[in-house]
Write a protein that holds these residues in place. Sequence first.
Motif, PDB file in Angstrom:
ATOM      1  N   VAL A   1       0.891  -1.161   0.000  1.00 15.03           N
ATOM      2  CA  VAL A   1       0.000   0.000   0.000  1.00 15.03           C
ATOM      3  C   VAL A   1       0.931   1.213   0.000  1.00 15.03           C
ATOM      4  O   VAL A   1       1.729   1.381   0.928  1.00 15.03           O
ATOM      5  CB  VAL A   1      -0.909  -0.002   1.245  1.00 15.03           C
ATOM      6  CG1 VAL A   1      -1.793   1.238   1.261  1.00 15.03           C
ATOM      7  CG2 VAL A   1      -1.749  -1.277   1.288  1.00 15.03           C
ATOM      8  N   ILE A   2       0.854   2.003  -1.038  1.00 12.34           N
ATOM      9  CA  ILE A   2       1.823   3.099  -1.200  1.00 12.34           C
ATOM     10  C   ILE A   2       1.124   4.444  -1.007  1.00 12.34           C
ATOM     11  O   ILE A   2       0.082   4.709  -1.616  1.00 12.34           O
ATOM     12  CB  ILE A   2       2.505   3.001  -2.592  1.00 12.34           C
ATOM     13  CG1 ILE A   2       3.182   1.623  -2.733  1.00 12.34           C
ATOM     14  CG2 ILE A   2       3.508   4.139  -2.788  1.00 12.34           C
ATOM     15  CD1 ILE A   2       3.859   1.374  -4.071  1.00 12.34           C
TER      16      ILE A   2
ATOM     17  N   PHE B   1      -0.213  -2.959  -6.818  1.00  7.11           N
ATOM     18  CA  PHE B   1      -0.085  -2.268  -5.536  1.00  7.11           C
ATOM     19  C   PHE B   1      -1.349  -1.448  -5.305  1.00  7.11           C
ATOM     20  O   PHE B   1      -2.167  -1.289  -6.216  1.00  7.11           O
ATOM     21  CB  PHE B   1       1.183  -1.393  -5.462  1.00  7.11           C
ATOM     22  CG  PHE B   1       1.381  -0.438  -6.612  1.00  7.11           C
ATOM     23  CD1 PHE B   1       2.040  -0.832  -7.763  1.00  7.11           C
ATOM     24  CD2 PHE B   1       0.930   0.887  -6.533  1.00  7.11           C
ATOM     25  CE1 PHE B   1       2.237   0.046  -8.832  1.00  7.11           C
ATOM     26  CE2 PHE B   1       1.128   1.778  -7.583  1.00  7.11           C
ATOM     27  CZ  PHE B   1       1.784   1.351  -8.738  1.00  7.11           C
ATOM     28  N   GLN B   2      -1.521  -0.987  -4.067  1.00  9.11           N
ATOM     29  CA  GLN B   2      -2.648  -0.092  -3.815  1.00  9.11           C
ATOM     30  C   GLN B   2      -2.070   1.281  -3.516  1.00  9.11           C
ATOM     31  O   GLN B   2      -0.956   1.385  -2.992  1.00  9.11           O
ATOM     32  CB  GLN B   2      -3.462  -0.569  -2.611  1.00  9.11           C
ATOM     33  CG  GLN B   2      -3.953  -1.999  -2.757  1.00  9.11           C
ATOM     34  CD  GLN B   2      -5.293  -2.235  -2.038  1.00  9.11           C
ATOM     35  OE1 GLN B   2      -6.233  -1.476  -2.209  1.00  9.11           O
ATOM     36  NE2 GLN B   2      -5.378  -3.289  -1.253  1.00  9.11           N
ATOM     37  N   VAL B   3      -2.825   2.330  -3.850  1.00  8.28           N
ATOM     38  CA  VAL B   3      -2.364   3.674  -3.506  1.00  8.28           C
ATOM     39  C   VAL B   3      -3.380   4.375  -2.606  1.00  8.28           C
ATOM     40  O   VAL B   3      -4.587   4.217  -2.783  1.00  8.28           O
ATOM     41  CB  VAL B   3      -2.084   4.554  -4.769  1.00  8.28           C
ATOM     42  CG1 VAL B   3      -0.838   4.090  -5.490  1.00  8.28           C
ATOM     43  CG2 VAL B   3      -3.268   4.589  -5.737  1.00  8.28           C
ATOM     44  N   ILE B   4      -2.836   5.105  -1.635  1.00  5.38           N
ATOM     45  CA  ILE B   4      -3.684   5.952  -0.780  1.00  5.38           C
ATOM     46  C   ILE B   4      -3.164   7.393  -0.867  1.00  5.38           C
ATOM     47  O   ILE B   4      -2.051   7.613  -1.339  1.00  5.38           O
ATOM     48  CB  ILE B   4      -3.700   5.475   0.694  1.00  5.38           C
ATOM     49  CG1 ILE B   4      -2.261   5.338   1.230  1.00  5.38           C
ATOM     50  CG2 ILE B   4      -4.417   4.148   0.839  1.00  5.38           C
ATOM     51  CD1 ILE B   4      -2.195   5.116   2.740  1.00  5.38           C
TER      52      ILE B   4
ATOM     53  N   THR C   1      -4.215 -15.003  -4.355  1.00  7.02           N
ATOM     54  CA  THR C   1      -4.360 -14.266  -3.097  1.00  7.02           C
ATOM     55  C   THR C   1      -5.323 -13.109  -3.303  1.00  7.02           C
ATOM     56  O   THR C   1      -5.333 -12.476  -4.370  1.00  7.02           O
ATOM     57  CB  THR C   1      -3.019 -13.672  -2.630  1.00  7.02           C
ATOM     58  OG1 THR C   1      -2.322 -13.188  -3.749  1.00  7.02           O
ATOM     59  CG2 THR C   1      -2.164 -14.680  -1.904  1.00  7.02           C
ATOM     60  N   GLY C   2      -6.122 -12.855  -2.298  1.00 11.23           N
ATOM     61  CA  GLY C   2      -7.122 -11.789  -2.395  1.00 11.23           C
ATOM     62  C   GLY C   2      -6.483 -10.420  -2.200  1.00 11.23           C
ATOM     63  O   GLY C   2      -5.528 -10.273  -1.449  1.00 11.23           O
ATOM     64  N   VAL C   3      -7.019  -9.428  -2.896  1.00 16.20           N
ATOM     65  CA  VAL C   3      -6.559  -8.054  -2.680  1.00 16.20           C
ATOM     66  C   VAL C   3      -7.588  -7.376  -1.776  1.00 16.20           C
ATOM     67  O   VAL C   3      -8.748  -7.202  -2.153  1.00 16.20           O
ATOM     68  CB  VAL C   3      -6.428  -7.279  -4.013  1.00 16.20           C
ATOM     69  CG1 VAL C   3      -5.921  -5.860  -3.768  1.00 16.20           C
ATOM     70  CG2 VAL C   3      -5.509  -8.018  -4.975  1.00 16.20           C
ATOM     71  N   GLU C   4      -7.121  -7.034  -0.606  1.00 13.85           N
ATOM     72  CA  GLU C   4      -8.024  -6.519   0.425  1.00 13.85           C
ATOM     73  C   GLU C   4      -8.638  -5.169   0.020  1.00 13.85           C
ATOM     74  O   GLU C   4      -7.893  -4.250  -0.323  1.00 13.85           O
ATOM     75  CB  GLU C   4      -7.184  -6.320   1.698  1.00 13.85           C
ATOM     76  CG  GLU C   4      -7.979  -6.016   2.910  1.00 13.85           C
ATOM     77  CD  GLU C   4      -7.055  -5.761   4.107  1.00 13.85           C
ATOM     78  OE1 GLU C   4      -7.568  -5.794   5.219  1.00 13.85           O
ATOM     79  OE2 GLU C   4      -5.852  -5.522   3.920  1.00 13.85           O
TER      80      GLU C   4
ATOM     81  N   ASN D   1      -2.432  -1.714 -11.333  1.00 10.81           N
ATOM     82  CA  ASN D   1      -1.634  -2.819 -11.847  1.00 10.81           C
ATOM     83  C   ASN D   1      -1.009  -2.538 -13.201  1.00 10.81           C
ATOM     84  O   ASN D   1      -1.482  -1.721 -13.977  1.00 10.81           O
ATOM     85  CB  ASN D   1      -2.400  -4.158 -11.828  1.00 10.81           C
ATOM     86  CG  ASN D   1      -3.588  -4.208 -12.747  1.00 10.81           C
ATOM     87  OD1 ASN D   1      -4.631  -3.634 -12.454  1.00 10.81           O
ATOM     88  ND2 ASN D   1      -3.441  -4.897 -13.858  1.00 10.81           N
ATOM     89  N   VAL D   2       0.100  -3.227 -13.397  1.00 11.89           N
ATOM     90  CA  VAL D   2       0.891  -3.099 -14.619  1.00 11.89           C
ATOM     91  C   VAL D   2       0.188  -3.892 -15.725  1.00 11.89           C
ATOM     92  O   VAL D   2      -0.183  -5.044 -15.522  1.00 11.89           O
ATOM     93  CB  VAL D   2       2.295  -3.722 -14.376  1.00 11.89           C
ATOM     94  CG1 VAL D   2       3.097  -3.826 -15.655  1.00 11.89           C
ATOM     95  CG2 VAL D   2       3.037  -2.943 -13.300  1.00 11.89           C
ATOM     96  N   GLY D   3      -0.005  -3.279 -16.883  1.00 13.05           N
ATOM     97  CA  GLY D   3      -0.607  -3.988 -18.015  1.00 13.05           C
ATOM     98  C   GLY D   3       0.469  -4.597 -18.914  1.00 13.05           C
ATOM     99  O   GLY D   3       1.665  -4.296 -18.768  1.00 13.05           O
ATOM    100  N   ASN D   4       0.022  -5.443 -19.834  1.00 16.99           N
ATOM    101  CA  ASN D   4       0.970  -6.096 -20.753  1.00 16.99           C
ATOM    102  C   ASN D   4       1.856  -5.098 -21.492  1.00 16.99           C
ATOM    103  O   ASN D   4       3.037  -5.349 -21.707  1.00 16.99           O
ATOM    104  CB  ASN D   4       0.205  -6.924 -21.790  1.00 16.99           C
ATOM    105  CG  ASN D   4      -0.360  -8.202 -21.203  1.00 16.99           C
ATOM    106  OD1 ASN D   4       0.035  -8.616 -20.122  1.00 16.99           O
ATOM    107  ND2 ASN D   4      -1.287  -8.823 -21.907  1.00 16.99           N
TER     108      ASN D   4
END
Length: 313
Positions: free
Chosen positions: A39-40, A67-70, A215-218, A227-230
């Motif tokens: 979490v960034i 990643f998640q951003v706040i 894995t779950g993303v909370e 998320n990074v795309g292709n």
Amino acid sequence: MEKLVSSWYKNKTLPQSYIFPPETRPGNLIVPTCKTIPVIDLDNTVGQSRTRIVQQILKASQEYGFFQVINHGIPEDLMYQSMDVFKEFFEMTAEDKAMLYSLDPESSCRLLTSSVNYAREKPIRYREVVATYSIEAKKLGLRILELVAEGLGLDLGYFRGKLSESMLLSANHYLPCPDPSLTLGMSKHCDAQLLTILHQGDVNGLQVFNDGEWTGVEPLRNALVVNVGNTLQIISNNKLKSVEHRVVTNSNCVRTSVGFFIAPSDDSIIEPAKSLVGNAAVYRAFEYKEFLLHFFPNFDNNDLVMERFKLQA
Ligand code: OGA
Ligand code: NI
């Protein structure tokens, strides 16, 4: 219209056509919720704090692709207003939805709210809210891409212009499911684009393939999942990872998510950045529209998609 709304979930059993083959069913739904997906905090992107954020983004994009951003700058009100207009849309009657929905897959806008042929705009403030959210999400995406460029040692403006010219906003609505172990809300896939910014609301469902397991993303209030795309994986010459993810359903509540995708214009040339190839470019140069032509029919087989754009070893 059948496609737009279905009330079959109120029945007791899952229709046969929704049941996945055994090897792709989620089966065990109790997966660990991944506390390790970083979490960034983007609050302060100047000075030393910026250097740390750049490192966090790079590390997360290399290890997890997610990643998640706040403190990302999109006002909380706007995030929940846009979520609400989509919820309102999905709750409309099939007839009302059909009036707004374009069946033309080529249309740049599949959901057209028009005050001209529709006396009362429904959902209320749809256009205004969605337009404002899109502008803010694009700004955030460009800001993150600038931090990614910095982390990769590219010009800060590397992703500006044609490489990030297109945007796509896609709202998903997952109905409660009579048997979540037999089906998926969205099957496993990677995103084709450069970068995805997802508001997943407050209901679990998104899972990421990490270290050989799902894995779950909370869901975190006010956070956005990035998320990074292709395309970004290719430009980074595999330094960053576009990772498979999927959505599982649940039997008690509706889940709505709002995905915002930043993508190159169709005629952009995509290739690994020169300064990142060393003496081994992994991918050839191609036009983005060629990528999409190959991506959509192979949505659930990402290795096959990427293989086609690789240079022979
Ligand atoms: C997508 C996606 C996840 C979600 O739209 O590509 O992965 O939680 N969505 O809806
Ligand atoms: Ni996705």
